[in-house]
Design a protein around this motif. Structure first.
Motif, PDB file in Angstrom:
ATOM      1  N   LEU A 124     -15.894  -3.013   1.058  1.00 16.07           N
ATOM      2  CA  LEU A 124     -15.625  -1.763   0.353  1.00 16.07           C
ATOM      3  C   LEU A 124     -14.178  -1.392   0.575  1.00 16.07           C
ATOM      4  O   LEU A 124     -13.672  -1.514   1.698  1.00 16.07           O
ATOM      5  CB  LEU A 124     -16.522  -0.642   0.882  1.00 16.07           C
ATOM      6  CG  LEU A 124     -16.224   0.748   0.348  1.00 16.07           C
ATOM      7  CD1 LEU A 124     -16.914   0.946  -0.991  1.00 16.07           C
ATOM      8  CD2 LEU A 124     -16.668   1.810   1.313  1.00 16.07           C
ATOM      9  N   SER A 125     -13.504  -0.980  -0.463  1.00 16.60           N
ATOM     10  CA  SER A 125     -12.159  -0.435  -0.309  1.00 16.60           C
ATOM     11  C   SER A 125     -12.027   0.769  -1.227  1.00 16.60           C
ATOM     12  O   SER A 125     -12.448   0.727  -2.375  1.00 16.60           O
ATOM     13  CB  SER A 125     -11.083  -1.480  -0.628  1.00 16.60           C
ATOM     14  OG  SER A 125     -11.129  -1.845  -1.979  1.00 16.60           O
ATOM     15  N   SER A 126     -11.484   1.827  -0.672  1.00 15.27           N
ATOM     16  CA  SER A 126     -11.293   3.051  -1.436  1.00 15.27           C
ATOM     17  C   SER A 126      -9.917   3.596  -1.095  1.00 15.27           C
ATOM     18  O   SER A 126      -9.607   3.822   0.076  1.00 15.27           O
ATOM     19  CB  SER A 126     -12.385   4.056  -1.081  1.00 15.27           C
ATOM     20  OG  SER A 126     -12.283   5.198  -1.878  1.00 15.27           O
ATOM     21  N   TYR A 127      -9.086   3.796  -2.113  1.00 12.55           N
ATOM     22  CA  TYR A 127      -7.727   4.286  -1.923  1.00 12.55           C
ATOM     23  C   TYR A 127      -7.622   5.689  -2.494  1.00 12.55           C
ATOM     24  O   TYR A 127      -8.140   5.969  -3.566  1.00 12.55           O
ATOM     25  CB  TYR A 127      -6.719   3.362  -2.606  1.00 12.55           C
ATOM     26  CG  TYR A 127      -6.558   2.055  -1.869  1.00 12.55           C
ATOM     27  CD1 TYR A 127      -5.510   1.884  -0.990  1.00 12.55           C
ATOM     28  CD2 TYR A 127      -7.465   1.018  -2.038  1.00 12.55           C
ATOM     29  CE1 TYR A 127      -5.360   0.696  -0.292  1.00 12.55           C
ATOM     30  CE2 TYR A 127      -7.324  -0.170  -1.340  1.00 12.55           C
ATOM     31  CZ  TYR A 127      -6.272  -0.321  -0.472  1.00 12.55           C
ATOM     32  OH  TYR A 127      -6.133  -1.487   0.221  1.00 12.55           O
ATOM     33  N   TYR A 128      -6.941   6.586  -1.754  1.00  9.21           N
ATOM     34  CA  TYR A 128      -6.799   7.974  -2.164  1.00  9.21           C
ATOM     35  C   TYR A 128      -5.388   8.299  -2.607  1.00  9.21           C
ATOM     36  O   TYR A 128      -5.077   9.456  -2.861  1.00  9.21           O
ATOM     37  CB  TYR A 128      -7.260   8.901  -1.033  1.00  9.21           C
ATOM     38  CG  TYR A 128      -8.708   8.652  -0.728  1.00  9.21           C
ATOM     39  CD1 TYR A 128      -9.698   9.142  -1.569  1.00  9.21           C
ATOM     40  CD2 TYR A 128      -9.090   7.878   0.357  1.00  9.21           C
ATOM     41  CE1 TYR A 128     -11.034   8.881  -1.324  1.00  9.21           C
ATOM     42  CE2 TYR A 128     -10.420   7.621   0.616  1.00  9.21           C
ATOM     43  CZ  TYR A 128     -11.382   8.124  -0.230  1.00  9.21           C
ATOM     44  OH  TYR A 128     -12.700   7.852   0.012  1.00  9.21           O
ATOM     45  N   GLU A 129      -4.556   7.288  -2.688  1.00 12.87           N
ATOM     46  CA  GLU A 129      -3.245   7.390  -3.307  1.00 12.87           C
ATOM     47  C   GLU A 129      -2.965   6.057  -3.992  1.00 12.87           C
ATOM     48  O   GLU A 129      -3.491   5.024  -3.588  1.00 12.87           O
ATOM     49  CB  GLU A 129      -2.154   7.748  -2.298  1.00 12.87           C
ATOM     50  CG  GLU A 129      -2.026   6.806  -1.136  1.00 12.87           C
ATOM     51  CD  GLU A 129      -1.007   7.304  -0.118  1.00 12.87           C
ATOM     52  OE1 GLU A 129      -0.196   6.483   0.310  1.00 12.87           O
ATOM     53  OE2 GLU A 129      -1.039   8.490   0.223  1.00 12.87           O
ATOM     54  N   TRP A 130      -2.148   6.082  -5.027  1.00  8.95           N
ATOM     55  CA  TRP A 130      -1.948   4.892  -5.838  1.00  8.95           C
ATOM     56  C   TRP A 130      -1.179   3.832  -5.057  1.00  8.95           C
ATOM     57  O   TRP A 130      -0.140   4.106  -4.439  1.00  8.95           O
ATOM     58  CB  TRP A 130      -1.186   5.231  -7.115  1.00  8.95           C
ATOM     59  CG  TRP A 130      -1.131   4.076  -8.044  1.00  8.95           C
ATOM     60  CD1 TRP A 130      -2.059   3.736  -8.966  1.00  8.95           C
ATOM     61  CD2 TRP A 130      -0.094   3.095  -8.130  1.00  8.95           C
ATOM     62  NE1 TRP A 130      -1.675   2.601  -9.622  1.00  8.95           N
ATOM     63  CE2 TRP A 130      -0.473   2.179  -9.130  1.00  8.95           C
ATOM     64  CE3 TRP A 130       1.091   2.883  -7.468  1.00  8.95           C
ATOM     65  CZ2 TRP A 130       0.304   1.100  -9.483  1.00  8.95           C
ATOM     66  CZ3 TRP A 130       1.868   1.803  -7.810  1.00  8.95           C
ATOM     67  CH2 TRP A 130       1.467   0.928  -8.810  1.00  8.95           C
ATOM     68  N   VAL A 131      -1.731   2.604  -5.070  1.00  6.36           N
ATOM     69  CA  VAL A 131      -1.079   1.441  -4.461  1.00  6.36           C
ATOM     70  C   VAL A 131      -1.256   0.281  -5.432  1.00  6.36           C
ATOM     71  O   VAL A 131      -2.364   0.029  -5.911  1.00  6.36           O
ATOM     72  CB  VAL A 131      -1.706   1.083  -3.087  1.00  6.36           C
ATOM     73  CG1 VAL A 131      -1.026  -0.131  -2.487  1.00  6.36           C
ATOM     74  CG2 VAL A 131      -1.645   2.256  -2.136  1.00  6.36           C
ATOM     75  N   ASP A 132      -0.165  -0.413  -5.748  1.00  4.71           N
ATOM     76  CA  ASP A 132      -0.194  -1.566  -6.638  1.00  4.71           C
ATOM     77  C   ASP A 132      -1.168  -2.625  -6.108  1.00  4.71           C
ATOM     78  O   ASP A 132      -1.312  -2.786  -4.897  1.00  4.71           O
ATOM     79  CB  ASP A 132       1.224  -2.140  -6.734  1.00  4.71           C
ATOM     80  CG  ASP A 132       1.303  -3.316  -7.667  1.00  4.71           C
ATOM     81  OD1 ASP A 132       1.577  -4.425  -7.180  1.00  4.71           O
ATOM     82  OD2 ASP A 132       1.088  -3.123  -8.872  1.00  4.71           O
ATOM     83  N   MET A 133      -1.848  -3.352  -6.998  1.00  7.04           N
ATOM     84  CA  MET A 133      -2.857  -4.335  -6.590  1.00  7.04           C
ATOM     85  C   MET A 133      -2.284  -5.427  -5.682  1.00  7.04           C
ATOM     86  O   MET A 133      -2.937  -5.849  -4.731  1.00  7.04           O
ATOM     87  CB  MET A 133      -3.528  -4.977  -7.804  1.00  7.04           C
ATOM     88  CG  MET A 133      -4.577  -4.089  -8.450  1.00  7.04           C
ATOM     89  SD  MET A 133      -5.872  -3.557  -7.310  1.00  7.04           S
ATOM     90  CE  MET A 133      -6.727  -5.092  -7.035  1.00  7.04           C
ATOM     91  N   VAL A 134      -1.086  -5.883  -5.970  1.00  5.32           N
ATOM     92  CA  VAL A 134      -0.457  -6.907  -5.118  1.00  5.32           C
ATOM     93  C   VAL A 134      -0.221  -6.334  -3.721  1.00  5.32           C
ATOM     94  O   VAL A 134      -0.499  -6.986  -2.708  1.00  5.32           O
ATOM     95  CB  VAL A 134       0.865  -7.401  -5.745  1.00  5.32           C
ATOM     96  CG1 VAL A 134       1.600  -8.344  -4.815  1.00  5.32           C
ATOM     97  CG2 VAL A 134       0.595  -8.064  -7.085  1.00  5.32           C
ATOM     98  N   GLU A 135       0.258  -5.102  -3.668  1.00  5.51           N
ATOM     99  CA  GLU A 135       0.496  -4.441  -2.387  1.00  5.51           C
ATOM    100  C   GLU A 135      -0.820  -4.184  -1.650  1.00  5.51           C
ATOM    101  O   GLU A 135      -0.901  -4.349  -0.435  1.00  5.51           O
ATOM    102  CB  GLU A 135       1.240  -3.120  -2.611  1.00  5.51           C
ATOM    103  CG  GLU A 135       1.561  -2.365  -1.357  1.00  5.51           C
ATOM    104  CD  GLU A 135       2.591  -3.056  -0.483  1.00  5.51           C
ATOM    105  OE1 GLU A 135       2.652  -2.706   0.710  1.00  5.51           O
ATOM    106  OE2 GLU A 135       3.315  -3.939  -0.965  1.00  5.51           O
ATOM    107  N   ARG A 136      -1.869  -3.790  -2.375  1.00  6.81           N
ATOM    108  CA  ARG A 136      -3.191  -3.579  -1.767  1.00  6.81           C
ATOM    109  C   ARG A 136      -3.697  -4.843  -1.087  1.00  6.81           C
ATOM    110  O   ARG A 136      -4.179  -4.816   0.043  1.00  6.81           O
ATOM    111  CB  ARG A 136      -4.233  -3.185  -2.823  1.00  6.81           C
ATOM    112  CG  ARG A 136      -4.273  -1.766  -3.160  1.00  6.81           C
ATOM    113  CD  ARG A 136      -5.452  -1.511  -4.073  1.00  6.81           C
ATOM    114  NE  ARG A 136      -5.378  -0.176  -4.609  1.00  6.81           N
ATOM    115  CZ  ARG A 136      -6.362   0.443  -5.207  1.00  6.81           C
ATOM    116  NH1 ARG A 136      -7.513  -0.176  -5.395  1.00  6.81           N
ATOM    117  NH2 ARG A 136      -6.224   1.665  -5.652  1.00  6.81           N
ATOM    118  N   THR A 137      -3.594  -5.957  -1.790  1.00  2.00           N
ATOM    119  CA  THR A 137      -4.068  -7.233  -1.258  1.00  2.00           C
ATOM    120  C   THR A 137      -3.328  -7.594   0.019  1.00  2.00           C
ATOM    121  O   THR A 137      -3.943  -7.978   1.023  1.00  2.00           O
ATOM    122  CB  THR A 137      -3.901  -8.342  -2.310  1.00  2.00           C
ATOM    123  OG1 THR A 137      -4.568  -7.946  -3.505  1.00  2.00           O
ATOM    124  CG2 THR A 137      -4.461  -9.651  -1.831  1.00  2.00           C
ATOM    125  N   ALA A 138      -2.012  -7.449  -0.005  1.00  2.05           N
ATOM    126  CA  ALA A 138      -1.207  -7.765   1.174  1.00  2.05           C
ATOM    127  C   ALA A 138      -1.510  -6.792   2.313  1.00  2.05           C
ATOM    128  O   ALA A 138      -1.683  -7.206   3.470  1.00  2.05           O
ATOM    129  CB  ALA A 138       0.274  -7.716   0.823  1.00  2.05           C
TER     130      ALA A 138
END
Length: 115
Positions: A37-51
């Motif tokens: 499960l992953s839930s983000y509460y501020e915008w993060v680019d998908m490439v950055e999220r993965t890293a």
């Protein structure tokens, strides 16, 4: 994003009120390092999220049980807790005083403190 979230822990009856804007992300990961499960509460680019996820997961899984449950990574304060085969990971940009309340929210108030 709402400014205030409140909830009551069902088994202990403890009430929690916290500013949800202090939480940047929540991850639930198994012992093999797979994100469940992953839930983000501020915008993060998908490439950055993965890293970001892979680095934080690797850091949390590599720590021993004798080390504390807090670490800092890329400007985030990371709080994690292991239950059975899952790791619950919370990332925040808040100050140091919110760590205890974040750990309390993860553990249902069973963080070993008397308060």
């Amino acid at each position: 994003v709402g400014s205030l979230e409140s909830f009551r822990h069902t088994s202990t009856g403890t009430s929690y009120h916290r500013d949800i804007e202090m939480i940047s992300f929540i991850l639930m990961v198994n012992k093999q390092g797979q994100t469940r499960l992953s839930s983000y509460y501020e915008w993060v680019d998908m490439v950055e999220r993965t890293a970001l996820e892979s680095e934080i997961i690797r850091k949390c899984l590599s720590r021993s049980e004798l080390q504390c449950s807090f670490l800092e990574y890329r400007g985030f304060k990371v709080i994690y807790r292991r239950y059975a085969s899952l790791f619950f990971i919370v990332g925040t940009k808040a100050d140091l005083d919110t760590r205890k309340s974040s750990l309390g929210a993860i553990t249902g108030g069973k963080d070993g403190s008397k308060s």
